[in-house]
Write an enzyme that holds these catalytic residues in place. Structure first.
Site, PDB file in Angstrom:
ATOM      1  N   ALA A  48      48.928  62.800   5.904  1.00 30.04           N
ATOM      2  CA  ALA A  48      48.240  61.564   6.280  1.00 30.04           C
ATOM      3  C   ALA A  48      46.728  61.567   5.994  1.00 30.04           C
ATOM      4  O   ALA A  48      46.226  60.658   5.328  1.00 30.04           O
ATOM      5  CB  ALA A  48      48.532  61.251   7.750  1.00 30.04           C
ATOM      6  N   ARG A  89      52.173  54.017  -0.119  1.00 34.84           N
ATOM      7  CA  ARG A  89      53.035  54.603   0.933  1.00 34.84           C
ATOM      8  C   ARG A  89      52.738  53.867   2.249  1.00 34.84           C
ATOM      9  O   ARG A  89      51.576  53.701   2.605  1.00 34.84           O
ATOM     10  CB  ARG A  89      52.796  56.112   1.087  1.00 34.84           C
ATOM     11  N   GLN A 189      58.360  70.569   1.996  1.00 37.29           N
ATOM     12  CA  GLN A 189      56.929  70.806   2.242  1.00 37.29           C
ATOM     13  C   GLN A 189      56.712  72.062   3.086  1.00 37.29           C
ATOM     14  O   GLN A 189      55.696  72.742   2.948  1.00 37.29           O
ATOM     15  CB  GLN A 189      56.308  69.593   2.957  1.00 37.29           C
ATOM     16  N   ASP A 230      51.788  61.145  11.225  1.00 40.56           N
ATOM     17  CA  ASP A 230      51.399  60.128  10.238  1.00 40.56           C
ATOM     18  C   ASP A 230      50.893  58.854  10.894  1.00 40.56           C
ATOM     19  O   ASP A 230      50.118  58.107  10.310  1.00 40.56           O
ATOM     20  CB  ASP A 230      52.567  59.807   9.315  1.00 40.56           C
ATOM     21  N   ASN A 240      56.245  61.185  12.217  1.00 43.31           N
ATOM     22  CA  ASN A 240      55.927  62.358  11.391  1.00 43.31           C
ATOM     23  C   ASN A 240      57.139  62.606  10.492  1.00 43.31           C
ATOM     24  O   ASN A 240      58.145  61.893  10.569  1.00 43.31           O
ATOM     25  CB  ASN A 240      55.614  63.573  12.278  1.00 43.31           C
ATOM     26  N   LYS A 241      57.034  63.598   9.652  1.00 39.79           N
ATOM     27  CA  LYS A 241      58.075  63.884   8.660  1.00 39.79           C
ATOM     28  C   LYS A 241      59.471  63.877   9.274  1.00 39.79           C
ATOM     29  O   LYS A 241      59.682  64.400  10.368  1.00 39.79           O
ATOM     30  CB  LYS A 241      57.766  65.251   8.029  1.00 39.79           C
TER      31      LYS A 241
HETATM   32  O1  MRU Z   1      55.654  62.940   3.094  1.00 42.36           O
HETATM   33  P1  MRU Z   1      54.470  63.785   3.444  1.00 42.36           P
HETATM   34  O2  MRU Z   1      54.541  65.153   2.865  1.00 42.36           O
HETATM   35  O3  MRU Z   1      53.171  63.081   3.146  1.00 42.36           O
HETATM   36  O4  MRU Z   1      54.549  63.938   5.032  1.00 42.36           O
HETATM   37  C1  MRU Z   1      53.535  64.664   5.684  1.00 42.36           C
HETATM   38  C2  MRU Z   1      53.717  64.810   7.135  1.00 42.36           C
HETATM   39  O5  MRU Z   1      54.665  64.308   7.716  1.00 42.36           O
HETATM   40  C3  MRU Z   1      52.639  65.540   7.871  1.00 42.36           C
HETATM   41  O6  MRU Z   1      53.163  66.244   8.955  1.00 42.36           O
HETATM   42  C4  MRU Z   1      51.612  64.520   8.392  1.00 42.36           C
HETATM   43  O7  MRU Z   1      51.177  63.684   7.373  1.00 42.36           O
HETATM   44  C5  MRU Z   1      50.439  65.184   9.016  1.00 42.36           C
HETATM   45  S1  MRU Z   1      49.392  65.982   7.845  1.00 42.36           S
HETATM   46  C6  MRU Z   1      48.059  66.598   8.652  1.00 42.36           C
END
Ligand code: MRU
EC number: 5.3.1.23
Length: 338
Positions: A48, A89, A189, A230, A240-241
């Site tokens: 994010a 996004r 990730q 996020d 979040n993810k």
């Molecule tokens: O799809 P992504 O890889 O952008 O998702 C990222 C996440 O869900 C992270 O946990 C979130 O953005 C926090 S990053 C400090």
């Protein structure tokens, strides 16, 4: 990070291409707004706060060569660029927060001081991540093992991370901590980025598949879970993810504290609850043939939300740069608004 996750260099944006990690550590550059959009969409730059920074720098890049001779024309050009970047996004509110900041700066100064503002966003993010680390450090004891999901590290921010900032700070302060990293299907990730970052920092990390978290908790191996965010609604519901919600439920069942770490730029106090957070849907191929090898029959139906929303009642505390917010979040987050 050995080099910044994302930076402005001589009229171009340089960024670490995170789709190549851990096999290749390579910086690429974007010299037009379309390539910034593509880099965000395809997760070359992700997480994010880093998406927010990419948006801010992308907006600057988009109007860098503007030939507008008056402010209304310039503002109209800028709006076109920010509207376009906003379609990359939908879930991480940091993108919209950063684009709004750039627009407001243009409006306020009626001028082109926008690169300065984008650099301010980067510097503020650095400071926020360090502060999150310092606050969160107090939640960890010597010998703790933490479970994390996805990547909320230096790669997901300007530097140092949010959830991982807590681990880096604890490690740097001399606490002996270990981490279990969920691999984080479908784009890995956790395996590709979090395991890599923690190993670089010399922190003991063990990789598990997402579906192993329950067993690992049952075996008594985990003292707390810490994840990033996020978008956090006013009541504390946290996007979040995808898979984060599972971790929170498992933590509850096993009586393990579940913490969210995020800068206040991730708060969206305009949304009363997490039900209103837009959830990005990703392409079926990321599930059926991620990383080049087909793992499902041709033509199978796929549902692939990129994020889920963890209800606030499963969250023990939210760590921001301003301190540690406890329930009820309607009150504790209201006083932290960005
Ligand atoms: O799809 P992504 O890889 O952008 O998702 C990222 C996440 O869900 C992270 O946990 C979130 O953005 C926090 S990053 C400090």
């Amino acid at each position: 990070m050995p080099i910044p996750t994302i930076e402005w260099v001589d009229g171009r944006i340089h960024l670490i291409d995170q789709t190549l990690l851990p096999n290749e550590f390579k910086q690429i550059y974007c010299d037009d707004v379309e390539s910034v959009w593509e880099a965000i969409k395809s997760l070359r730059v992700r997480g994010a706060p880093a998406i927010g920074i990419a948006g801010a720098l992308g907006a600057v890049l988009g109007i860098w060569k503007s030939k507008a001779t008056n402010y209304p024309d310039f503002a109209a050009e800028l709006k076109k660029v920010t509207d376009y970047l906003a379609t990359s996004r939908p879930t991480a509110v940091n993108l919209f927060w950063a684009l709004t900041r750039i627009e407001q700066t243009a409006e306020k100064h009626k001028d082109r001081v926008l690169l300065d503002e984008a650099q301010n966003i980067i510097e503020e993010d650095r400071a926020r991540c360090r502060a999150i680390g310092q606050h969160g450090l107090n939640l960890l004891r010597n010998g703790d093992t933490i479970l994390t999901h996805c990547n909320a590290g230096g790669l997901a921010t300007s530097d140092y991370g949010t959830a991982l900032a807590v681990m880096f700070s604890a490690h740097e302060s001399g606490k002996n901590i270990s981490v279990y990293a969920d691999e984080t299907r479908p784009l890995l990730q956790g395996a590709r980025l979090t395991a890599w970052e923690l190993m670089q920092a010399g922190i003991d990390v063990t990789l598990i598949c997402d579906n192993m978290a329950a067993q690992v908790m049952k075996e008594g191996k985990i003292q707390c879970a810490i994840v990033g965010a996020d978008r956090i609604a006013a009541n504390g519901d946290t996007a979040n993810k995808i898979g984060t919600y599972n971790v929170a439920i498992l933590a509850k069942v096993h009586d393990i504290p579940f913490y969210v770490a995020a800068p206040t730029s991730t708060l969206d106090l305009s949304l009363k609850t997490g039900d209103l957070i837009p959830i990005e849907q990703r392409a079926a191929e990321e599930v059926t043939e991620g990383f080049g090898s087909r793992t499902a029959p041709e033509g199978v139906k796929v549902y692939s939300p990129a994020f889920d929303v963890t209800p606030a009642h499963l969250i023990t505390a939210i760590i921001t740069e301003k301190g540690i917010a406890h329930p009820p979040y309607e009150e504790s987050l209201a006083s932290q608004g960005d």
